[in-house]
Design a protein around this motif. Structure first.
Motif, mmCIF file in Angstrom:
data_model
loop_
_atom_site.group_PDB
_atom_site.id
_atom_site.type_symbol
_atom_site.label_atom_id
_atom_site.label_comp_id
_atom_site.label_asym_id
_atom_site.label_seq_id
_atom_site.Cartn_x
_atom_site.Cartn_y
_atom_site.Cartn_z
ATOM 1 N N SER A 149 18.319 -8.842 15.987
ATOM 2 C CA SER A 149 17.100 -9.219 15.268
ATOM 3 C C SER A 149 16.531 -8.045 14.480
ATOM 4 O O SER A 149 16.889 -6.879 14.695
ATOM 5 C CB SER A 149 16.044 -9.707 16.254
ATOM 6 O OG SER A 149 15.584 -8.626 17.067
ATOM 7 N N THR A 150 15.604 -8.359 13.582
ATOM 8 C CA THR A 150 14.904 -7.328 12.815
ATOM 9 C C THR A 150 14.138 -6.396 13.754
ATOM 10 O O THR A 150 14.103 -5.183 13.555
ATOM 11 C CB THR A 150 13.942 -7.974 11.811
ATOM 12 O OG1 THR A 150 14.690 -8.791 10.895
ATOM 13 C CG2 THR A 150 13.181 -6.912 11.032
ATOM 14 N N LEU A 171 25.803 -7.486 17.729
ATOM 15 C CA LEU A 171 25.496 -7.506 16.297
ATOM 16 C C LEU A 171 25.312 -8.900 15.692
ATOM 17 O O LEU A 171 24.400 -9.099 14.887
ATOM 18 C CB LEU A 171 26.558 -6.726 15.516
ATOM 19 C CG LEU A 171 26.133 -6.251 14.122
ATOM 20 C CD1 LEU A 171 26.901 -5.006 13.735
ATOM 21 C CD2 LEU A 171 26.341 -7.317 13.066
ATOM 22 N N PRO A 172 26.124 -9.880 16.034
ATOM 23 C CA PRO A 172 25.944 -11.189 15.377
ATOM 24 C C PRO A 172 24.543 -11.770 15.523
ATOM 25 O O PRO A 172 24.096 -12.549 14.674
ATOM 26 C CB PRO A 172 26.993 -12.068 16.078
ATOM 27 C CG PRO A 172 28.058 -11.104 16.494
ATOM 28 C CD PRO A 172 27.305 -9.878 16.914
ATOM 29 N N ASN A 173 23.835 -11.400 16.585
ATOM 30 C CA ASN A 173 22.505 -11.972 16.835
ATOM 31 C C ASN A 173 21.400 -10.908 16.840
ATOM 32 O O ASN A 173 20.314 -11.155 17.356
ATOM 33 C CB ASN A 173 22.505 -12.724 18.172
ATOM 34 C CG ASN A 173 23.512 -13.860 18.203
ATOM 35 O OD1 ASN A 173 23.522 -14.700 17.308
ATOM 36 N ND2 ASN A 173 24.357 -13.860 19.216
ATOM 37 N N ARG A 225 29.837 -4.971 19.297
ATOM 38 C CA ARG A 225 30.557 -6.183 18.880
ATOM 39 C C ARG A 225 29.874 -7.447 19.399
ATOM 40 O O ARG A 225 29.811 -8.462 18.702
ATOM 41 C CB ARG A 225 31.998 -6.136 19.385
ATOM 42 C CG ARG A 225 32.842 -5.046 18.732
ATOM 43 C CD ARG A 225 34.292 -5.112 19.202
ATOM 44 N NE ARG A 225 35.079 -4.027 18.648
ATOM 45 C CZ ARG A 225 35.588 -4.016 17.414
ATOM 46 N NH1 ARG A 225 35.384 -5.071 16.621
ATOM 47 N NH2 ARG A 225 36.292 -2.990 16.983
ATOM 48 N N CYS A 254 24.752 -2.157 10.940
ATOM 49 C CA CYS A 254 24.245 -3.319 11.677
ATOM 50 C C CYS A 254 23.427 -4.221 10.758
ATOM 51 O O CYS A 254 23.553 -5.452 10.798
ATOM 52 C CB CYS A 254 23.404 -2.874 12.866
ATOM 53 S SG CYS A 254 24.344 -2.199 14.266
ATOM 54 N N LYS A 255 22.583 -3.620 9.942
ATOM 55 C CA LYS A 255 21.794 -4.405 8.986
ATOM 56 C C LYS A 255 22.694 -5.180 8.041
ATOM 57 O O LYS A 255 22.395 -6.320 7.653
ATOM 58 C CB LYS A 255 20.876 -3.481 8.181
ATOM 59 C CG LYS A 255 19.653 -2.981 8.923
ATOM 60 C CD LYS A 255 18.789 -2.119 8.013
ATOM 61 C CE LYS A 255 17.545 -1.648 8.734
ATOM 62 N NZ LYS A 255 16.697 -0.777 7.856
ATOM 63 N N ALA A 256 23.808 -4.574 7.658
ATOM 64 C CA ALA A 256 24.736 -5.223 6.728
ATOM 65 C C ALA A 256 25.615 -6.266 7.421
ATOM 66 O O ALA A 256 26.369 -6.986 6.750
ATOM 67 C CB ALA A 256 25.613 -4.167 6.065
ATOM 68 N N GLY A 257 25.526 -6.350 8.730
ATOM 69 C CA GLY A 257 26.335 -7.306 9.463
ATOM 70 C C GLY A 257 27.800 -6.914 9.563
ATOM 71 O O GLY A 257 28.666 -7.759 9.814
ATOM 72 N N ASP A 258 28.077 -5.633 9.396
ATOM 73 C CA ASP A 258 29.457 -5.129 9.422
ATOM 74 C C ASP A 258 29.840 -4.786 10.866
ATOM 75 O O ASP A 258 29.624 -3.661 11.322
ATOM 76 C CB ASP A 258 29.567 -3.899 8.516
ATOM 77 C CG ASP A 258 30.996 -3.378 8.393
ATOM 78 O OD1 ASP A 258 31.864 -3.799 9.184
ATOM 79 O OD2 ASP A 258 31.240 -2.523 7.514
ATOM 80 N N VAL A 259 30.406 -5.763 11.556
ATOM 81 C CA VAL A 259 30.725 -5.578 12.974
ATOM 82 C C VAL A 259 31.750 -4.470 13.173
ATOM 83 O O VAL A 259 31.569 -3.575 14.004
ATOM 84 C CB VAL A 259 31.246 -6.897 13.584
ATOM 85 C CG1 VAL A 259 31.683 -6.668 15.028
ATOM 86 C CG2 VAL A 259 30.180 -7.969 13.527
#
Length: 234
Positions: A108-109, A104-106, A101, A192-197
């Motif tokens: 990186s690739t 994930l918002p930050n 949690r 995580c890639k999809a930004g789904d926290v």
């Protein structure tokens, strides 16, 4: 199994942390077996250090539940205790969920790529039935998110409780039951890639919950060996 033979396994400049990690890892990987007596002089000779870092390491290991000490009498490697494992499991699963949690918002690739690389090593180790390499790769996978969370409290809690679980988890990585974790890791990466926290956090907790059957088996074994024993559910 006795303390490994040989002198000076690590450099004379060994710090307290290094002594702790060396003994901890020997307990986790089974080199030092449950119930085995730990003699200060044997550990000093094995590690090539003075008694002070060894005694400090044993004190930390006792706090972590990996050794048991009777002052003036003996120190032994702790047996796998169901209650301690259950407690460590619930805390560890919660900490990894929290790490996702916060990370994930930050994320990186490069960190996503590091997770994928660790999971590839994990899958390869499982194919080769290399439990030690699988454990290392699994640690590396989850460590990416823990590090990215930048939450030192999470890291400190996991440092204390994860070794208790790793003793049990090596059994899973030595069998077919560990194979499902590869797909679960892939799912965590995708979320995580999809930004789904929420999805990534839930998938991470589900991944750690796969240890539950092993803990239940441990409880069953305890009951079988001691019919009068009772195990408090959590």
């Amino acid at each position: 199994m006795p303390v490994p033979q040989g002198r000076g396994l690590v450099a004379r400049s060994l710090l307290r942390e290094d002594a702790y990690r060396a003994i901890r890892d020997a307990i986790v990987d089974g080199t030092l077996a449950p119930g085995e007596r730990l003699n200060d002089s044997d550990l000093v000779e094995w590690l090539g250090v003075s008694r002070t870092p060894v005694r400090e390491a044993l004190a930390r290991l006792e706090q972590a539940g990996l050794v048991q000490t009777k002052p003036g009498r003996y120190t032994i490697v702790s047996p796998l205790d169901v209650r301690a494992v259950r407690n460590a499991h619930s805390v560890t699963a919660a900490m990894h969920e929290l790490a996702v949690r916060e990370a994930l918002p930050n994320l990186s690739t490069a960190e996503l790529e590091a997770m994928a690389e660790a999971n590839a090593r994990f899958a390869d180790a499982l194919r080769r039935n290399d439990a030690d390499a699988a454990t290392t790769a699994d640690d590396d996978f989850h460590c990416v998110l823990v590090t990215a969370s930048a939450n030192h409290a999470i890291r400190e809690v996991l440092e204390r409780y994860t070794p208790v679980l790793r003793r049990l988890e090596r059994l899973r990585f030595s069998s077919l039951s560990g194979r499902a974790s590869v797909a679960q890791h892939d799912q965590i990466i995708a979320l995580c890639k999809a930004g789904d926290v929420e999805g990534a956090a839930a998938a991470t907790r589900a991944n750690w919950e796969t240890l539950a059957p092993l803990i239940d088996n441990l409880a069953d074994d305890d009951r079988a060996s001691d019919p009068s024993a009772t195990v408090t559910p959590t």
